[in-house]
Design a protein around this motif. Structure first.
Motif, PDB file in Angstrom:
ATOM      1  N   LYS A 211     -53.204  61.921  19.171  1.00  0.00           N
ATOM      2  CA  LYS A 211     -52.508  61.137  20.194  1.00  0.00           C
ATOM      3  C   LYS A 211     -53.232  61.265  21.528  1.00  0.00           C
ATOM      4  O   LYS A 211     -53.389  60.281  22.272  1.00  0.00           O
TER       5      LYS A 211
ATOM      6  N   ARG B  56     -50.964  65.733  14.992  1.00  0.00           N
ATOM      7  CA  ARG B  56     -50.345  64.588  15.668  1.00  0.00           C
ATOM      8  C   ARG B  56     -50.684  64.592  17.157  1.00  0.00           C
ATOM      9  O   ARG B  56     -51.097  63.573  17.719  1.00  0.00           O
ATOM     10  N   ASN B  57     -50.497  65.722  17.801  1.00  0.00           N
ATOM     11  CA  ASN B  57     -50.710  65.800  19.245  1.00  0.00           C
ATOM     12  C   ASN B  57     -52.179  65.607  19.620  1.00  0.00           C
ATOM     13  O   ASN B  57     -52.498  64.972  20.632  1.00  0.00           O
TER      14      ASN B  57
ATOM     15  N   LYS C  11     -53.782  58.936  13.857  1.00  0.00           N
ATOM     16  CA  LYS C  11     -53.878  60.195  13.117  1.00  0.00           C
ATOM     17  C   LYS C  11     -54.339  59.927  11.685  1.00  0.00           C
ATOM     18  O   LYS C  11     -53.789  59.079  10.987  1.00  0.00           O
TER      19      LYS C  11
ATOM     20  N   ASP D  14     -53.203  75.729  16.955  1.00  0.00           N
ATOM     21  CA  ASP D  14     -51.912  76.410  17.112  1.00  0.00           C
ATOM     22  C   ASP D  14     -51.335  76.203  18.510  1.00  0.00           C
ATOM     23  O   ASP D  14     -50.843  77.137  19.155  1.00  0.00           O
ATOM     24  N   GLY D  15     -51.435  74.967  18.979  1.00  0.00           N
ATOM     25  CA  GLY D  15     -50.881  74.602  20.275  1.00  0.00           C
ATOM     26  C   GLY D  15     -51.742  74.945  21.470  1.00  0.00           C
ATOM     27  O   GLY D  15     -51.388  74.618  22.602  1.00  0.00           O
TER      28      GLY D  15
ATOM     29  N   ARG E 276     -51.438  72.990  11.386  1.00  0.00           N
ATOM     30  CA  ARG E 276     -50.070  72.570  11.662  1.00  0.00           C
ATOM     31  C   ARG E 276     -50.071  71.058  11.890  1.00  0.00           C
ATOM     32  O   ARG E 276     -50.865  70.537  12.680  1.00  0.00           O
ATOM     33  N   ALA E 277     -49.153  70.362  11.202  1.00  0.00           N
ATOM     34  CA  ALA E 277     -49.077  68.904  11.326  1.00  0.00           C
ATOM     35  C   ALA E 277     -48.828  68.487  12.775  1.00  0.00           C
ATOM     36  O   ALA E 277     -49.349  67.463  13.242  1.00  0.00           O
ATOM     37  N   LYS E 278     -48.057  69.292  13.508  1.00  0.00           N
ATOM     38  CA  LYS E 278     -47.761  68.970  14.909  1.00  0.00           C
ATOM     39  C   LYS E 278     -49.033  68.947  15.739  1.00  0.00           C
ATOM     40  O   LYS E 278     -49.218  68.063  16.599  1.00  0.00           O
ATOM     41  N   ASP E 279     -49.923  69.911  15.510  1.00  0.00           N
ATOM     42  CA  ASP E 279     -51.190  69.942  16.246  1.00  0.00           C
ATOM     43  C   ASP E 279     -52.018  68.699  15.953  1.00  0.00           C
ATOM     44  O   ASP E 279     -52.641  68.130  16.865  1.00  0.00           O
TER      45      ASP E 279
END
Length: 512
Positions: free
Chosen positions: A214, A210-211, A220, A432-433, A205-208
């Protein structure tokens, strides 16, 4: 129609599937197979040469010939099989047709069955048959049987049955920390390089991403997905193959954030694995300079034709200047085969890859307190041993590789190098978060892929096949001399010691 005389395709024999037939196969269903075709001429005289060859010239000199493709297509047409794709550089002809026509063309019987996850699959037993007149042209046929062929070499750190969080893992690391601890070249981030990561399942997941980066304070990296054989980036849950995918991306990206990361997704079949390797190696758009593979299985689980064909692709990588880093396994000397014998993992056992073994690393402040063979249980340890299939390569001639404990066969010794892989001293990742701590030699392959990317940037050229270099200069590695990987029922395996050993290879590499 005149039926051509057929012979056994060497190396195609397939063992019976463990699960019973379900009788649910629809023989009108269309499937695809990959036919590997011989090279125009041998590349053996080029192996070991420092000369590099371009993708264009490789296809021209060492790809498949159009005439050979047309000969195979003529045979396939007699059985109503059509051409779905031709790639001369990959020496791959992909044929499409019904199961019934494939059975007739290749003299096999396909049956429906289930894999260990309960998914419907096709299986075959015995040999594949091809026309006698094509015996020197066809090197392999892949995809008739689509049972899973490999597993990810990843281990989760758990405590009381729960996944360990970052805060609860004071002895764990991020990959950028390990790069500093191991002394990877500083001032380089892999800029200008592309790292290919090969996956047989899962997703990101792109969000993972990025986070995660960071949280590390690292820019990234560029990450993109490439589909092979209809494989997709399909993230689901933290306890799925997503853990492997995210581990690979986050480790390689933390070590070489300036490199482009291209993740190739393919089905977990012999065809999918082979097609993914050839696709990545001959990708003239993304142009990987290093490939990381964290999936594999014991040599005993593969057909000879698959190991030979994949090995020939790795051999081609040495001419193209591409380094292949492969996890050596996560189940010690048994490699998850419960027959009391020792086993070595493939594709790590290919002589043309950098096989990456596992250690347990403990720190005293900023200094290494100890580093030993990773071995924390009867089923969790760094893979290594001696191939029963590939002979001892020239570069290991003076490494004192023992004969296989099974047969005394003088085979390729695995691994070549090693790095932290024990889940208890593992890698902090985000999947996955969910925060996780993960180990396994799965982490070591992308760790070294990141190192190679840094060194490629440092030297201004791709390192390519580095095994002969490091074996000629073993002092490039910090030797690991304590521990063993004995995990068979008879407690047999290999022990670490001075020099090369079948647990950690030459040791921890930080430059070459």
């Amino acid at each position: 129609m005149r039926t051509p005389k057929k012979i056994v395709l060497p190396g195609s024999h397939k063992k019976a599937h463990a699960a019973p037939d379900t009788g649910t196969l629809d023989r009108s269903e269309a499937i695809e197979v990959t036919v590997r075709i011989r090279r125009k001429k041998s590349i053996e005289h080029k192996i070991g040469s420092e000369d590099r060859i371009s993708q264009k010239n490789y296809e021209k000199e060492f790809g498949a010939s159009q005439k050979d493709v047309e000969r195979v297509e003529a045979f396939a047409g007699q059985y109503h099989l059509s051409t779905a794709e031709v790639d001369l550089a990959r020496r791959s002809l992909i044929l499409r047709g019904s199961i019934a026509d494939m059975e007739a063309a290749f003299g096999v019987k396909l049956n429906g069955s289930k894999d260990t996850d309960g998914n419907d699959i096709r299986v075959r037993e015995g040999d594949i048959f091809i026309p006698a007149k094509l015996k020197d042209i066809i090197e392999g046929v892949f995809g008739l049987d689509n049972r899973p062929v490999a597993r990810p070499m990843v281990r989760l750190a758990t405590r009381d049955g729960q996944v360990v969080s970052h805060a609860a893992a004071p002895n764990a690391f991020t990959a950028d920390q390990l790069a500093r601890i191991y002394g990877f070249p500083e001032g380089f981030n892999g800029k200008g390089q592309t790292i290919a990561i090969l996956e047989l399942g899962g997703g990101y997941r792109a969000k993972d991403i990025r986070n995660y980066f960071k949280s590390l304070g690292i820019k990234k990296p560029s990450v993109k997905a490439v589909s092979v054989d209809h494989g997709k980036n399909t993230p689901s849950t933290p306890n799925s193959a997503d853990g492997e995918v995210m581990l690979d991306i986050e480790v390689a990206g933390a070590v070489a954030p300036g490199a482009k990361i291209v993740v190739y997704f393919a089905p977990n079949t012999d065809k999918g694995f082979l097609d993914m390797i050839t696709k990545a190696l001959h990708d003239t758009h993304n142009k990987p300079s290093v490939i990381s593979i964290s999936w594999g299985s014991a040599e005993a689980n593969w057909t000879d034709q698959t190991m030979k064909s994949m090995n020939e692709t790795f051999k081609a990588a040495s001419l193209l200047g591409v380094t292949i880093c492969v996890a050596s396994g996560d189940s010690g000397s048994s490699d998850s085969v419960n027959d009391g014998r020792v086993h070595v993992d493939f594709p790590a056992s290919s002589p043309y890859v950098l096989a990456c073994g596992g250690t347990r690393l403990t720190m005293n402040g900023s200094k290494i307190a100890s580093e030993t063979v990773w071995h924390d249980s009867n089923t969790s340890a760094g893979g290594g041993g001696v191939s029963e299939f590939f002979p001892l390569p020239d570069y290991q001639a003076n490494a004192n590789v023992p004969g296989s404990l099974n047969s005394r066969f003088e085979g390729r010794g695995v691994p070549d190098v090693a790095g932290d892989a024990d889940p208890d001293t593992g890698y902090k990742v985000l999947v996955d978060g969910q925060q996780m701590v993960v180990g396994g030699t799965s982490a070591v392959a992308p760790l070294y892929a990141g190192l190679v990317a840094r060194i490629n940037q440092q030297k201004g050229k791709s390192a390519g096949f580095i095994n002969p270099v490091i074996y000629a200069n073993p002092s490039l590695c910090r030797d690991i001399t304590v521990g063993n990987n004995n995990t068979t029922a008879a407690n047999t395996g290999y022990s670490a010691g001075p020099g090369w050993d079948a647990c950690t290879g030459l040791g921890v590499l930080s430059k070459f």
